[in-house]
Design an enzyme around this catalytic site. Structure first.
Site, PDB file in Angstrom:
ATOM      1  N   PHE A 258       0.811  -1.222   0.000  1.00  0.00           N
ATOM      2  CA  PHE A 258       0.000   0.000   0.000  1.00  0.00           C
ATOM      3  C   PHE A 258       0.844   1.272   0.000  1.00  0.00           C
ATOM      4  CE2 PHE A 258      -3.206  -2.768   2.320  1.00  0.00           C
ATOM      5  CZ  PHE A 258      -4.219  -2.658   1.392  1.00  0.00           C
ATOM      6  N   THR A 289      -2.144  -6.614  -6.984  1.00  0.00           N
ATOM      7  CA  THR A 289      -2.078  -5.469  -6.079  1.00  0.00           C
ATOM      8  C   THR A 289      -2.587  -5.889  -4.717  1.00  0.00           C
ATOM      9  OG1 THR A 289      -4.370  -4.745  -6.374  1.00  0.00           O
ATOM     10  CG2 THR A 289      -2.739  -3.952  -7.967  1.00  0.00           C
ATOM     11  N   ASP A 290      -2.345  -5.088  -3.718  1.00  0.00           N
ATOM     12  CA  ASP A 290      -3.088  -5.259  -2.487  1.00  0.00           C
ATOM     13  C   ASP A 290      -4.456  -4.604  -2.706  1.00  0.00           C
ATOM     14  OD1 ASP A 290      -3.858  -5.967   0.029  1.00  0.00           O
ATOM     15  OD2 ASP A 290      -2.099  -5.162   1.046  1.00  0.00           O
ATOM     16  N   TYR A 291      -5.330  -4.837  -1.781  1.00  0.00           N
ATOM     17  CA  TYR A 291      -6.738  -4.446  -1.834  1.00  0.00           C
ATOM     18  C   TYR A 291      -6.931  -2.961  -2.192  1.00  0.00           C
ATOM     19  CZ  TYR A 291     -11.489  -5.435  -0.043  1.00  0.00           C
ATOM     20  OH  TYR A 291     -12.825  -5.665   0.114  1.00  0.00           O
TER      21      TYR A 291
END
Ligand code: NOJ
Length: 745
Positions: A258, A289-291
């Site tokens: 992030f 990707t992360d969330y």
């Protein structure tokens, strides 16, 4: 035929023939799967390609798993190629049927989940497991987690998390392997091996995901998601190695982080994703990707809007968008406008399809859907036994005055504290499909022992983890006064560590320390058992408790493992992988610091130190006691000088000087005395866990080569520089004997 798409099958058949010939010509499985991926790619529309780059979460309702209608339709229309949080065979089968029977091309879904330290049988939190320094046990724990998760229809875990961290305020340290890049790299490898094994033929392993790439463990001020800013040298020497180790071990996926790093968000950082990952380290899996981290680049002030964020992410090297819907909503237009090349999309999709081929999902999309296995492979006796074994190895004995521990089976015990009877917290954060109520609490385990041995056991909660209700103190003190020994089980609730769980004060929460102080004031010996997800500041207890046992959150078998330790059925052997500060003001605090021009000197004002507290931590990296004692001789070397192509053998004699058999983690550190850039005062370069009977000695040997001494030099070459080094051996990073050696040209 359940697998509807006949056209697709026809193509695959042609392809198999091609593969067969490539097999004969000796190309690798990876190449064959890439060729197969290409043949699928050739059939796909741009929308379908973007669908493969889209990952959505499903939910867990009160009666089981659920999916939003829109996502279900996305799968049907080929707009979503993967989901996460979808588990159980019945549910994954249902979604897979939609994908393969109702979408145009019938491309199977991949199912991901955060299987971090167990699926149903929950193992110790990763930080705890790392304290075992037991790579085989760590690998086994990951393998069992994979076996259970794969039996529930899953293919992919968002683990291991390999972020190095020197920041105990940051809640996610519980998920990693601590502060050291050497140990962290070995553990990253062990976890990848455990998850992925030799592959997916038996449908009992998971695709691993190295996360969070990169530098996520160094947020300014310890606040989750915060800015990361460090020199390239520090990044490459200290933070990067575990990611690269996991990739080198064969992890097939990587997750972006992030944070921004030197001003560029990791999710749109071509230096990280293209240069370091793909060019320098030949990573050939896919990047997720992360969330919603693509969307968040607007908040970062790095992208003007969602579409711009999507353009930046995909061009930087992201292959799959987790939950943000940015690719789904904007990628087609970006291609049409020429801002993203279709080749970039093709490369991403090829990498994703290849992983689906590696998993064998094109051959059998329901390969991981086996109801029988789901019944037998989850929460089995074997798995519980392994969980108890790893749990015992993860415990760190921090203090044991006058051999308070182990307890005698005749001593009466007052078991006190908010976590003594608790089950829900034992599984810690990120506990997969685990159920706290299936854990055995410390009280449960003590009751069983009391029933066997006949000692008097009393219990009182005393107080909660949080809040200031002291109404339970009186009862706790009453039973405490009547017992021979008090065991106080205190610490954090599990939601006080983990994601978005930074703390500015890392002492014992609530009024728990006040309770412990009053228990100590009874004059009875107080054994403090800590349950927590990060180093805590416990200076008062370090001075006044009779014994301190760092038990972390040990998972399903926490209670029995803690009882095994407290009663001496298992002699504690864990060693800290993160420094425990005395005070939050010392953070960041870590063992591999630099000397400075004015190193610490208690007798002089003008040096690098605090006026109001020592520099030294409460407990150093590598520290942990045993119920026996070990004596270390000074290290010996086979030569004092060695060359770049040569190696030095170091040996150290360790003797068990106590009266019990015990395991010891013998540690090797190195100091490079003069460098083209300043060097840490010590760096871990080796360790070995040995078992010694009382009176027994062993010579432990280590080999050091010039490669082990490499670092990023003034001109950013990764190499060792000739010169003098101290080689240091001992039981932790503080109490070391040293000998000097020299690397010559
Ligand atoms: C956000 C977390 O940072 C990441 O580690 C996790 O894998 C995803 N959410 C999915 O749950």
């Amino acid at each position: 035929m359940a697998y509807r798409s006949l056209i697709f099958f026809a193509i695959l058949t042609l392809l198999f023939a091609a593969c067969d010939s490539s097999q004969r010509s000796g190309s690798s499985v990876k190449d064959r799967n890439l060729a197969r991926a290409d043949s699928v790619l050739a059939l796909m529309t741009l929308d379908e390609k973007i669908g493969q780059m889209t990952l959505y979460t499903t939910d867990w309702g009160s009666t089981g798993p659920t999916i939003r209608e829109g996502y279900e339709e996305d799968i049907r229309q080929g707009r979503c190629g993967a989901t996460f949080n979808s588990h159980t065979v019945a549910f994954t089968r249902r979604l897979q049927e939609i994908a393969v029977n109702e979408s145009r091309l019938g491309i199977p879904l991949i199912f991901g989940f955060d299987v971090i330290h167990g699926y149903k049988t929950i193992f110790p939190i990763p930080l705890a497991e790392a304290c075992s320094w037991d790579l085989e046990a760590i690998e086994l724990s990951a393998a069992i987690a994979a076996r259970e998760a794969a039996a529930a229809g899953l293919h992919w875990t968002f683990a291991p998390m390999v972020d190095i961290s020197r920041e105990p305020r940051w809640g996610r340290v519980m998920e990693g392997a601590g502060e050291d890049p050497y140990l962290g790299s070995l553990i990253a490898r062990a976890r990848v091996r455990g998850f992925q094994g030799d592959g997916f033929d038996n449908a009992d392993r998971l695709v691993a995901c190295i996360k969070h790439f990169a530098g996520y463990g160094a947020p300014i001020a310890g606040r989750d998601y915060n800015t990361v800013d460090m020199s390239e040298r520090t990044f490459r020497d200290l933070y990067l190695p575990p990611y690269l180790a996991g990739i080198d071990e064969g992890a097939l996926t990587v997750m972006t982080s992030f944070n921004d790093l030197d001003g560029i968000p990791a999710t749109a950082n071509p230096w990280l994703l293209r240069k370091i990952l793909r060019q320098e380290n030949k990573f050939d899996g896919f990047v997720v990707t992360d969330y919603t981290s693509i969307n968040e680049m607007v908040n970062h002030g790095y992208a003007a809007d969602d579409q711009h964020a999507g353009e930046l992410a995909v061009n930087a090297g992201v292959d799959m968008d987790m939950q943000g819907a940015i690719f789904q909503n904007h990628l087609k237009q970006l291609v049409e406008e020429g801002k993203v090349l279709e080749k970039t999309i093709d490369d991403a999709v090829r990498r994703i399809l290849r992983v689906k081929f590696e998993l064998g999902l094109f051959d059998d999309p329901f390969k991981f859907c086996n109801e029988e296995r789901e019944k037998t492979n989850i929460f089995s006796e074997d798995h519980l036994k392994a969980a108890r074994d790893v749990a015992r190895k993860s415990v760190v004995l921090l203090k044991n005055d006058q051999n308070t521990l182990p307890l005698s089976a005749k001593t009466s015990v007052a078991l006190i504290g908010p976590l003594a009877a608790d089950r829900d917290n034992l599984i810690g954060p990120w506990s997969g499909s685990g159920d706290g109520q299936q854990c055995t609490s410390v009280l449960d385990a003590f009751k069983e022992r009391a029933a066997q041995s006949g000692f008097i056991l009393t219990h009182a909660k005393g107080c909660d983890v949080l809040g200031d209700d002291r109404s339970g103190f009186a009862e706790a003190l009453r039973i405490g006064r009547q017992a021979d020994v008090i065991v106080a089980v205190v610490g954090e609730n599990r939601d006080l560590s983990g994601e978005a769980a930074a703390r500015g004060d890392i002492g014992l929460p609530g009024i728990q320390e006040e309770l412990v102080r009053q228990l100590v004031a009874t004059g009875k010996p107080v054994v403090v058992v800590l349950m927590n997800g990060r180093p805590l500041t416990i200076p008062w207890m370090a001075d006044h408790a009779a014994a301190i046992v760092e038990a972390w959150w040990l998972g399903t078998q926490a209670g029995p493992a803690i009882a095994d330790i407290l009663y001496g059925d298992y002699n504690p052997s864990g060693k800290l992988v993160m420094t425990f500060p005395r005070h939050v003001g010392q953070i960041p605090i870590f063992y591999n610091e630099k000397s400075t021009g004015r190193p610490y000197d208690p007798d002089s004002k003008w040096n690098s130190k605090y006026l109001d507290m020592p520099n030294a931590p409460q407990y150093p990296f590598g520290f942990g006691l045993s119920y026996t004692t070990f004596a270390y001789d000074a290290p010996a070397v086979d030569k004092r000088t060695f060359t770049l192509n040569d190696s030095v053998h170091i040996s150290v004699k360790v003797t068990n000087t106590g009266s019990r058999a015990g395991e010891e983690i013998v540690q090797l550190y190195v100091r490079d005395l003069v460098g083209s850039v300043t060097r840490p005062v010590k760096e871990l370069k080796g360790f070995e866990k040995i078992m010694l009977q009382p009176g027994q000695s062993k010579d432990v040997s280590f080999k050091l080569t010039a490669a082990d001494l490499a670092f990023h030099t003034a001109d950013m070459r990764f190499t060792a520089e000739p010169g003098k080094f101290w080689v240091m051996t001992g039981p932790n990073s503080r109490d070391l004997h040293s000998i000097e050696i020299e690397l010559v040209d």
